[in-house]
Motif scaffolding. Structure first.
Motif, PDB file in Angstrom:
ATOM      1  N   VAL A  73      28.310 -21.537 -15.873  1.00 56.68           N
ATOM      2  CA  VAL A  73      28.747 -20.230 -16.718  1.00 56.68           C
ATOM      3  C   VAL A  73      29.769 -20.889 -17.778  1.00 56.68           C
ATOM      4  CG1 VAL A  73      30.312 -18.454 -16.562  1.00 56.68           C
ATOM      5  CG2 VAL A  73      28.934 -18.797 -14.613  1.00 56.68           C
ATOM      6  N   TRP A  74      30.456 -21.686 -17.694  1.00 58.35           N
ATOM      7  CA  TRP A  74      31.077 -22.382 -18.577  1.00 58.35           C
ATOM      8  C   TRP A  74      30.430 -22.843 -19.886  1.00 58.35           C
ATOM      9  CZ3 TRP A  74      36.038 -22.386 -20.214  1.00 58.35           C
ATOM     10  CH2 TRP A  74      36.552 -23.174 -21.058  1.00 58.35           C
ATOM     11  N   ALA A  75      29.418 -23.555 -19.546  1.00 60.10           N
ATOM     12  CA  ALA A  75      28.573 -24.147 -20.426  1.00 60.10           C
ATOM     13  C   ALA A  75      27.960 -23.102 -21.708  1.00 60.10           C
ATOM     14  CB  ALA A  75      27.341 -25.009 -19.852  1.00 60.10           C
ATOM     15  N   ARG A  76      27.685 -21.754 -21.061  1.00 61.07           N
ATOM     16  CA  ARG A  76      27.143 -20.821 -21.955  1.00 61.07           C
ATOM     17  C   ARG A  76      28.231 -20.055 -22.449  1.00 61.07           C
ATOM     18  NH1 ARG A  76      25.127 -18.239 -16.555  1.00 61.07           N
ATOM     19  NH2 ARG A  76      26.279 -16.323 -16.385  1.00 61.07           N
ATOM     20  N   VAL A  92      33.309 -15.090 -22.856  1.00 64.07           N
ATOM     21  CA  VAL A  92      32.019 -14.821 -22.180  1.00 64.07           C
ATOM     22  C   VAL A  92      31.161 -14.141 -23.346  1.00 64.07           C
ATOM     23  CG1 VAL A  92      30.526 -13.527 -20.595  1.00 64.07           C
ATOM     24  CG2 VAL A  92      32.687 -14.747 -19.879  1.00 64.07           C
ATOM     25  N   PRO A  93      30.052 -14.576 -23.852  1.00 66.11           N
ATOM     26  CA  PRO A  93      29.449 -13.847 -24.968  1.00 66.11           C
ATOM     27  C   PRO A  93      28.732 -12.559 -24.514  1.00 66.11           C
ATOM     28  CG  PRO A  93      27.885 -15.551 -23.804  1.00 66.11           C
ATOM     29  CD  PRO A  93      29.303 -15.780 -23.011  1.00 66.11           C
ATOM     30  N   ALA A  94      28.891 -11.729 -25.837  1.00 66.46           N
ATOM     31  CA  ALA A  94      28.273 -10.527 -25.612  1.00 66.46           C
ATOM     32  C   ALA A  94      26.830 -10.401 -25.026  1.00 66.46           C
ATOM     33  CB  ALA A  94      28.069  -9.859 -26.759  1.00 66.46           C
ATOM     34  N   GLY A  95      26.493  -9.341 -24.313  1.00 61.45           N
ATOM     35  CA  GLY A  95      25.224  -9.409 -23.489  1.00 61.45           C
ATOM     36  C   GLY A  95      25.183 -10.139 -22.162  1.00 61.45           C
ATOM     37  N   LEU A 111      38.134 -13.195 -21.861  1.00 56.95           N
ATOM     38  CA  LEU A 111      38.394 -14.550 -22.155  1.00 56.95           C
ATOM     39  C   LEU A 111      38.467 -15.464 -20.731  1.00 56.95           C
ATOM     40  CD1 LEU A 111      40.193 -16.088 -24.171  1.00 56.95           C
ATOM     41  CD2 LEU A 111      42.281 -15.481 -22.691  1.00 56.95           C
ATOM     42  N   VAL A 112      38.032 -16.624 -20.933  1.00 59.94           N
ATOM     43  CA  VAL A 112      37.742 -17.626 -19.691  1.00 59.94           C
ATOM     44  C   VAL A 112      38.742 -18.665 -19.673  1.00 59.94           C
ATOM     45  CG1 VAL A 112      35.920 -18.706 -18.537  1.00 59.94           C
ATOM     46  CG2 VAL A 112      35.287 -16.795 -19.998  1.00 59.94           C
ATOM     47  N   VAL A 113      39.478 -18.836 -18.808  1.00 60.12           N
ATOM     48  CA  VAL A 113      40.347 -19.933 -18.607  1.00 60.12           C
ATOM     49  C   VAL A 113      39.680 -20.801 -17.414  1.00 60.12           C
ATOM     50  CG1 VAL A 113      42.625 -20.605 -17.825  1.00 60.12           C
ATOM     51  CG2 VAL A 113      42.140 -18.582 -18.888  1.00 60.12           C
ATOM     52  N   PRO A 114      39.362 -22.187 -17.481  1.00 60.38           N
ATOM     53  CA  PRO A 114      38.831 -23.216 -16.824  1.00 60.38           C
ATOM     54  C   PRO A 114      39.786 -23.541 -15.662  1.00 60.38           C
ATOM     55  CG  PRO A 114      39.392 -24.330 -18.790  1.00 60.38           C
ATOM     56  CD  PRO A 114      39.725 -22.751 -19.010  1.00 60.38           C
ATOM     57  N   VAL A 115      39.344 -23.532 -14.401  1.00 66.15           N
ATOM     58  CA  VAL A 115      40.362 -24.239 -13.448  1.00 66.15           C
ATOM     59  C   VAL A 115      39.790 -25.573 -13.263  1.00 66.15           C
ATOM     60  CG1 VAL A 115      40.988 -23.748 -10.962  1.00 66.15           C
ATOM     61  CG2 VAL A 115      40.501 -21.858 -12.376  1.00 66.15           C
ATOM     62  N   LEU A 116      40.758 -26.626 -13.681  1.00 69.47           N
ATOM     63  CA  LEU A 116      40.556 -27.928 -13.682  1.00 69.47           C
ATOM     64  C   LEU A 116      41.291 -28.668 -12.531  1.00 69.47           C
ATOM     65  CD1 LEU A 116      40.790 -28.078 -17.683  1.00 69.47           C
ATOM     66  CD2 LEU A 116      38.459 -27.964 -16.449  1.00 69.47           C
ATOM     67  N   PRO A 117      40.546 -29.923 -12.457  1.00 70.80           N
ATOM     68  CA  PRO A 117      41.377 -30.652 -11.472  1.00 70.80           C
ATOM     69  C   PRO A 117      42.593 -31.346 -12.070  1.00 70.80           C
ATOM     70  CG  PRO A 117      38.908 -31.200 -11.271  1.00 70.80           C
ATOM     71  CD  PRO A 117      38.977 -30.058 -12.459  1.00 70.80           C
ATOM     72  N   LEU A 118      43.614 -31.559 -11.528  1.00 67.48           N
ATOM     73  CA  LEU A 118      44.735 -32.216 -12.462  1.00 67.48           C
ATOM     74  C   LEU A 118      44.339 -33.386 -12.788  1.00 67.48           C
ATOM     75  CD1 LEU A 118      47.605 -31.664 -13.092  1.00 67.48           C
ATOM     76  CD2 LEU A 118      48.410 -32.563 -10.974  1.00 67.48           C
ATOM     77  N   SER A 119      43.535 -34.306 -12.180  1.00 65.00           N
ATOM     78  CA  SER A 119      43.032 -35.551 -12.539  1.00 65.00           C
ATOM     79  C   SER A 119      41.770 -35.818 -13.997  1.00 65.00           C
ATOM     80  CB  SER A 119      42.474 -36.328 -11.710  1.00 65.00           C
ATOM     81  OG  SER A 119      41.439 -35.698 -11.096  1.00 65.00           O
ATOM     82  N   GLY A 120      41.466 -34.356 -13.992  1.00 61.65           N
ATOM     83  CA  GLY A 120      40.498 -34.173 -15.051  1.00 61.65           C
ATOM     84  C   GLY A 120      39.158 -33.836 -14.676  1.00 61.65           C
ATOM     85  N   GLY A 121      38.209 -33.559 -15.647  1.00 60.52           N
ATOM     86  CA  GLY A 121      36.619 -33.352 -14.912  1.00 60.52           C
ATOM     87  C   GLY A 121      36.406 -31.939 -15.419  1.00 60.52           C
ATOM     88  N   GLU A 122      35.035 -31.754 -14.889  1.00 62.65           N
ATOM     89  CA  GLU A 122      34.394 -30.352 -15.185  1.00 62.65           C
ATOM     90  C   GLU A 122      35.276 -29.180 -14.302  1.00 62.65           C
ATOM     91  OE1 GLU A 122      31.758 -29.636 -16.836  1.00 62.65           O
ATOM     92  OE2 GLU A 122      31.870 -31.533 -17.518  1.00 62.65           O
TER      93      GLU A 122
END
Length: 740
Positions: free
Chosen positions: A118-121, A145-148, A162-173
């Motif tokens: 989802v994050w990628a699109r 999130v894109p329209a449609g 609006l999308v806020v990513p939930v990330l590991p504190l150490s970094g990553g996807e």
């Protein structure tokens, strides 16, 4: 359940359930969460995502849930599966089937609900997104999130959110995503089936540096913009402890500061004490869920920077102050003890709080301003001496223009000018700010307490430069930040006011509204206040102002812990004038007014007895004494029914009236008032002997009355001089009190 893995699985399942449930289902989810071993923080964080969230209701509901009452952990996972949650190893499609059965409308087909996919699109966010604009934030690291896009969560399309990513504190996807709609169009939603076990950092985390831990992105933006330090989003209060602990573990030298929303101070202080971190709380009196972003937008980022600098240090074991001090008694025989001092002699004691209660519009503020004009000059008010002192009038009810008009009227009516009060009277208009002087709060050790607000602290500092000042506070309901019906908070508030003047020898007059029954004249001898009985118990002296139907005012002294009760002051208020004594004051002659009313009632009782229209002693009869005698020309019009009953009972105690049992025309026993020989002499009833004999030989008395008291001395006439000062009287001749 036991083990961290099981708890994490239960936490993920709870977060997958939409929190906007009907109340019974919401409670059921809470019971299942508790059975699964989750904490209140987990439950509260989940509940807080609902538009209908109420912090107090969440706390009370959680406390009411008892262990082992029929709902187990399986219910939690069943509810989560119905919302589409799919733990590893679960049967594919099971959650979707239950979800489709629960929803009347079909959910659009989604390509994928995986966080990374989802994050990628999604598209990079811009500064003109409505939520970013509303929160004065920054779009860095966020997407939209894109329209449609077909993604729906809790039956809501999140396209454009609006999308806020939930990330590991150490970094990553991203391990999950939070979706935020434009303001006013919904609530934040989390990606279904993905654990919120991560953070989002606004700013840069520096080794050994400062890091604020907050619940949401809006608070993080505000803290970062105000200080330049990093702010870490925990995605809900239930995750704050975990995030703070991970920050502390990764960098023991870092300064970790929790910034809870209003209403969560106690929990934050407890977490800080456990982890050894710091806390910043919102100003006292802030509404529940008021947060750092709300404060910044209301007061500015400079003000937020100052607030964030006022951290509570990491708390160790609480050090309690001494709960008492031992009072020395060895020198009691020889010590010179200070005499009680008075701002208004006998009525308003120094070092204490005196309460003046009245219904709105009765005139308590005017009388308070008359006192404010009298005290600086040491002039008497209504013939009662005052002690010269500065006056501070703290007005939380009426604005500056209203107070100025009233005070000018007081001065002109008394023949004074502003120069007579120069430097001695200060009026503080608190109607445009935060007038609360005291409020419930949580101290650094996590204890619930009651203390001064910033306004209260500033007033204390202001009074420190005015020794002996009389502080007039208008009024109680506007200046108390707590619950006026809660006994501990009322007592604490009254003590707080007293502490502001006690060290300097000043006094406090607190104006207050009365309860509705008292204001309508339905109750006599009422406490004359609105709220908890602690108002009556905590004030050392209490005055009550009432207005009769004919416009006459009665200022009663209903309580005095530091001396005898002073006499009631009966006042008249002429048009375009000021309240003035209806009866003059001269030593103990103040009681003469009520005695004159008593004499009038004695004569009326005697007249009714002579006509065999007996006055009943009952107070709940449709023809009680107040009703029966009120139609007579000689009835004192200023008296209400309760005052009539009080005067008759007092006359009985003084031997002027007695109760006589008789039988009415229906032969049922009744009780009536009868004047005694002593009462007849006091009331100067010339035909008493003949009338009494007639009444005694009539066919309806059924019992003789108790013995009468000894006759009183006949009334004398004493001249008095005008009392002078403010609120004097035009009368100079009164009847002296008769000693029973």
């Amino acid at each position: 359940m036991s083990g961290m893995a099981d708890l994490a699985r239960a936490r993920d399942a709870l977060q997958a359930i939409p929190p906007d449930l009907p109340r019974d289902e919401w409670v059921r989810a809470g019971m299942a969460a508790k059975a699964a071993g989750l904490s209140f923080e987990d439950f509260d964080s989940w509940s807080a995502q609902a538009d209908s969230y109420n912090a107090a209701a969440a706390r009370d509901t959680w406390r009411s849930i008892k262990d082992g009452k029929g709902i187990g952990p399986g219910t939690l996972f069943h509810l989560a599966a119905g919302a589409g949650w799919r733990p590893d190893g679960a049967r594919p499609g099971a959650g979707r089937k239950v979800q489709q059965q629960r929803e009347s409308a079909p959910v659009p087909t989604q390509r994928s609900t995986g966080a990374a996919e989802v994050w990628a699109r999604c598209l990079p966010a811009t500064s003109d997104h409505p939520y970013v604009v509303a929160k004065d934030g920054a779009p860095h690291g966020l997407r939209v999130v894109p329209a449609g896009d077909p993604l729906c969560i809790a039956r809501s399309s999140v396209a454009g959110w609006l999308v806020v990513p939930v990330l590991p504190l150490s970094g990553g996807e991203p391990v999950s995503l939070q979706f935020i709609p434009p303001p006013g169009s919904g609530k934040k939603l989390n990606l279904r089936g993905a654990p919120m076990a991560g953070v989002f950092v606004v700013g840069d985390l520096q080794p050994g540096g400062l890091a604020y831990v907050v619940e949401g992105i809006g608070q993080a933006w505000a803290c970062w913009k105000a200080t330049g330090a990093a702010a870490v989003v925990a995605f809900g209060w239930g995750n704050v402890k975990r995030v703070a602990a991970e920050l502390r573990e990764r960098d023991p030298a870092a300064r970790v500061v929790l910034v809870p929303d209003a209403g969560k101070e106690a929990d934050a202080v407890a977490v800080a004490a456990e982890l050894g971190v710091e806390v910043v709380t919102m100003p006292a009196g802030s509404p529940d869920n008021f947060d750092a972003n709300d404060y910044a937008r209301a007061e500015g980022f400079d003000a937020l920077e100052v607030l964030l600098a006022s951290t509570l240090p990491a708390a160790g074991p609480a050090t309690l102050p001494d709960p008492w001090r031992v009072v020395p008694l060895d020198d009691l025989d020889s010590a010179e003890l200070p005499q009680q001092q008075w701002a208004w002699h006998g009525y308003i004691p120094a070092g204490e709080v005196t309460m003046l209660g009245a219904h709105g519009g009765t005139g308590k503020s005017t009388i308070a301003l008359m006192l404010a004009a009298a005290v600086p000059r040491g002039a008497p008010l209504f013939g009662v001496a005052t002690t010269p002192a500065p006056v501070v009038f703290f007005s939380a009810e009426d604005g500056a223009d209203t107070v100025r008009r009233r005070l000018r009227h007081v001065l002109r009516a008394a023949g004074l000018s502003a120069a007579d009060l120069a430097g001695m009277v200060t009026v503080l208009d608190a109607t445009h700010g935060a007038p609360e002087l005291g409020s419930p709060m949580t101290d650094a050790a996590g204890r619930q307490t009651f203390g001064p607000t910033p306004t209260g602290e500033r007033l204390r500092e202001f009074l420190a430069d005015k020794p002996g000042a009389l502080l007039i506070v208008d009024n109680a309901s506007d200046t108390m930040g707590g619950n006026e019906n809660a006994r501990p908070e009322v007592r604490a508030f009254v003590r707080l006011l007293a502490s502001m003047v006690r060290d300097t020898g000043g006094a406090v007059l607190l104006l207050a509204h009365v309860d509705k029954g008292t204001s309508r004249g339905e109750r006599s001898g009422s406490e004359g206040y609105s709220g908890s009985t602690a108002w009556h118990n905590s004030a050392r002296s209490r005055l009550y102002l009432s207005r009769d139907k004919d416009g006459t005012l009665l200022l009663e002294h209903q309580k005095n812990n530091l001396g005898p009760l002073r006499e009631p002051l009966r006042l008249v208020w002429p048009a375009d004038g000021l309240p003035t004594l209806d009866q003059p004051l001269s030593g103990t002659v103040q009681r003469i007014a009520s005695d004159n009313d008593t004499r009038a009632l004695l004569r009326l009782v005697h007249e009714f007895t002579g006509r065999r229209e007996f006055v009943t002693t009952a107070t709940n009869s449709r023809t009680h004494a107040g009703v029966l005698m009120r139609g007579e020309a000689s009835f004192p019009r200023r008296l209400n029914n309760g005052q009539v009953f009080d005067l008759l009972r007092n006359a009985e105690r003084r031997g002027w009236l007695q109760k006589v049992e008789y039988r009415g025309s229906d032969r049922k026993p009744r009780e009536r008032w009868q004047v005694t020989p002593a009462g007849a002499q006091v009331a100067d009833i010339a035909d008493f002997a003949a009338t009494a004999a007639t009444a005694a030989t009539s066919d309806d008395p059924a019992a003789t009355a108790p013995g009468a008291a000894s006759p009183a001395e006949p009334a004398a006439t004493a001249a008095t001089s005008p009392p002078g000062g403010m609120g004097g009287t035009a009368r100079t001749q009164v009847t002296a009190e008769t000693t029973p």
